[in-house]
Design a protein around this motif. Structure first.
Motif, short mmCIF file in Angstrom:
data_model
loop_
_atom_site.label_atom_id
_atom_site.label_comp_id
_atom_site.label_asym_id
_atom_site.label_seq_id
_atom_site.Cartn_x
_atom_site.Cartn_y
_atom_site.Cartn_z
N PRO A 51 21.98 9.46 -33.29
CA PRO A 51 23.11 10.31 -32.86
C PRO A 51 22.66 11.51 -32.02
CG PRO A 51 22.90 10.29 -35.28
CD PRO A 51 21.89 9.34 -34.75
N ILE A 52 21.46 12.00 -32.26
CA ILE A 52 20.94 13.13 -31.47
C ILE A 52 20.68 12.66 -30.04
CG2 ILE A 52 19.05 14.81 -31.26
CD1 ILE A 52 18.78 14.48 -34.41
N ILE A 53 20.06 11.48 -29.90
CA ILE A 53 19.80 10.93 -28.57
C ILE A 53 21.11 10.63 -27.85
CG2 ILE A 53 18.83 8.92 -27.34
CD1 ILE A 53 16.73 11.04 -28.27
N ASP A 54 22.12 10.18 -28.58
CA ASP A 54 23.44 9.93 -27.97
C ASP A 54 24.01 11.22 -27.39
OD1 ASP A 54 23.27 7.23 -28.59
OD2 ASP A 54 24.55 7.39 -30.37
N LYS A 55 23.89 12.33 -28.15
CA LYS A 55 24.37 13.63 -27.64
C LYS A 55 23.58 14.04 -26.40
CE LYS A 55 25.91 15.63 -32.01
NZ LYS A 55 25.57 16.62 -33.04
N LYS A 94 24.71 18.59 -18.56
CA LYS A 94 23.60 19.19 -17.81
C LYS A 94 22.51 18.15 -17.53
CE LYS A 94 24.77 23.67 -17.80
NZ LYS A 94 24.95 24.49 -16.62
N LEU A 95 22.27 17.26 -18.47
CA LEU A 95 21.30 16.20 -18.26
C LEU A 95 21.84 15.21 -17.23
CD1 LEU A 95 18.65 14.62 -19.27
CD2 LEU A 95 20.31 13.20 -20.45
N GLN A 96 23.09 14.84 -17.37
CA GLN A 96 23.68 13.87 -16.45
C GLN A 96 23.66 14.37 -15.01
OE1 GLN A 96 27.52 12.92 -18.19
NE2 GLN A 96 26.60 11.36 -19.52
N ALA A 97 23.86 15.67 -14.82
CA ALA A 97 23.90 16.24 -13.48
C ALA A 97 22.50 16.45 -12.87
CB ALA A 97 24.64 17.58 -13.51
N VAL A 130 12.27 13.85 -33.39
CA VAL A 130 13.38 13.01 -32.93
C VAL A 130 12.79 11.97 -31.97
CG1 VAL A 130 15.51 12.95 -31.58
CG2 VAL A 130 15.13 14.79 -33.24
N TYR A 131 13.03 10.70 -32.24
CA TYR A 131 12.42 9.58 -31.51
C TYR A 131 12.98 9.50 -30.09
CZ TYR A 131 10.85 4.89 -30.37
OH TYR A 131 10.26 3.81 -29.75
N GLY A 154 17.30 22.47 -27.06
CA GLY A 154 16.47 22.26 -28.23
C GLY A 154 16.89 21.01 -28.98
N ILE A 155 15.91 20.21 -29.36
CA ILE A 155 16.18 18.93 -30.03
C ILE A 155 15.51 18.93 -31.40
CG2 ILE A 155 15.92 16.42 -29.86
CD1 ILE A 155 17.36 17.47 -27.44
N CYS A 156 16.31 18.71 -32.45
CA CYS A 156 15.74 18.58 -33.80
C CYS A 156 16.75 17.93 -34.72
CB CYS A 156 15.29 19.94 -34.34
SG CYS A 156 16.64 21.06 -34.79
N PHE A 157 16.26 17.54 -35.88
CA PHE A 157 17.14 17.00 -36.92
C PHE A 157 17.90 18.15 -37.57
CE2 PHE A 157 13.43 14.06 -36.86
CZ PHE A 157 14.09 12.90 -36.46
#
Length: 177
Positions: free
Chosen positions: A29-33, A39-42, A56-57, A153-156
């Motif tokens: 679900p984190i990768i889906d977000k 901002k990533l898509q652009a 996070v894998y 920032g990416i984390c569980f």
């Protein structure tokens, strides 16, 4: 309040409560977000990270972004205090480093001003977007060189804290997911 080293130990203990399979499942679900983040898509030039077993894998996602036409950059630890950025075009770019982790061996990337988006790993993040890293300061020094990039920032969820001690060298991220 715990100091940074105590907090790192606490987060490591929390991570150990999960199997690698459970962490990978919690990553989805984190990768889906991340995938759907505007901002990533652009962005055309993005910096991601090739996850270590307790993060996070991201391995499949990194490749997915190359296939989507993004210029993908990954960090490489080159000393006790420095990391450099390398371009990633596929698994053929990866090799086991002297630190025992899979890192890119592609071309060194130095045009930091063209980096539009950075996914930032962390041991923990707090409600003020402060980041607790692994203690070497690699990302704090690097992020100071790319102030115009959007940092996520990416984390569980179990890594998120109310407050993390921060000093003047610690770089906040723009957002945490």
């Amino acid at each position: 309040m715990m100091n940074k080293n105590e907090l790192r130990k606490e987060i490591r203990n929390r991570k150990r409560q999960f199997t690698p399979e459970q962490l990978r499942e919690l990553s989805q679900p984190i990768i889906d977000k991340l995938r759907n983040h505007p901002k990533l898509q652009a962005a055309k030039t993005i910096m991601l990270y090739h996850s270590m077993p307790d993060e996070v894998y991201t391995h499949d996602f990194v490749t997915e972004m190359v296939e989507a036409g993004k210029e993908v950059l990954l960090p490489v630890v080159i000393s006790e205090t420095e990391m450099e950025i390398r371009k990633y075009t596929g698994l053929q770019d990866m090799a086991i480093s002297s630190y025992g982790i899979l890192e890119p061996v592609g071309e060194v990337f130095t045009d930091y001003q063209s980096i539009e988006f950075i996914a930032v790993p962390g041991m923990s993040f707090d409600s003020h977007r402060n980041r607790l890293g692994r203690g070497k300061g690699y990302y704090d020094r690097f992020l100071a060189q790319v102030p115009s990039a959007y940092t996520l920032g990416i984390c569980f969820d179990f890594q998120k804290l109310d407050t993390i001690p921060a000093d003047v060298y610690d770089k906040r991220v723009d957002e945490v997911i």
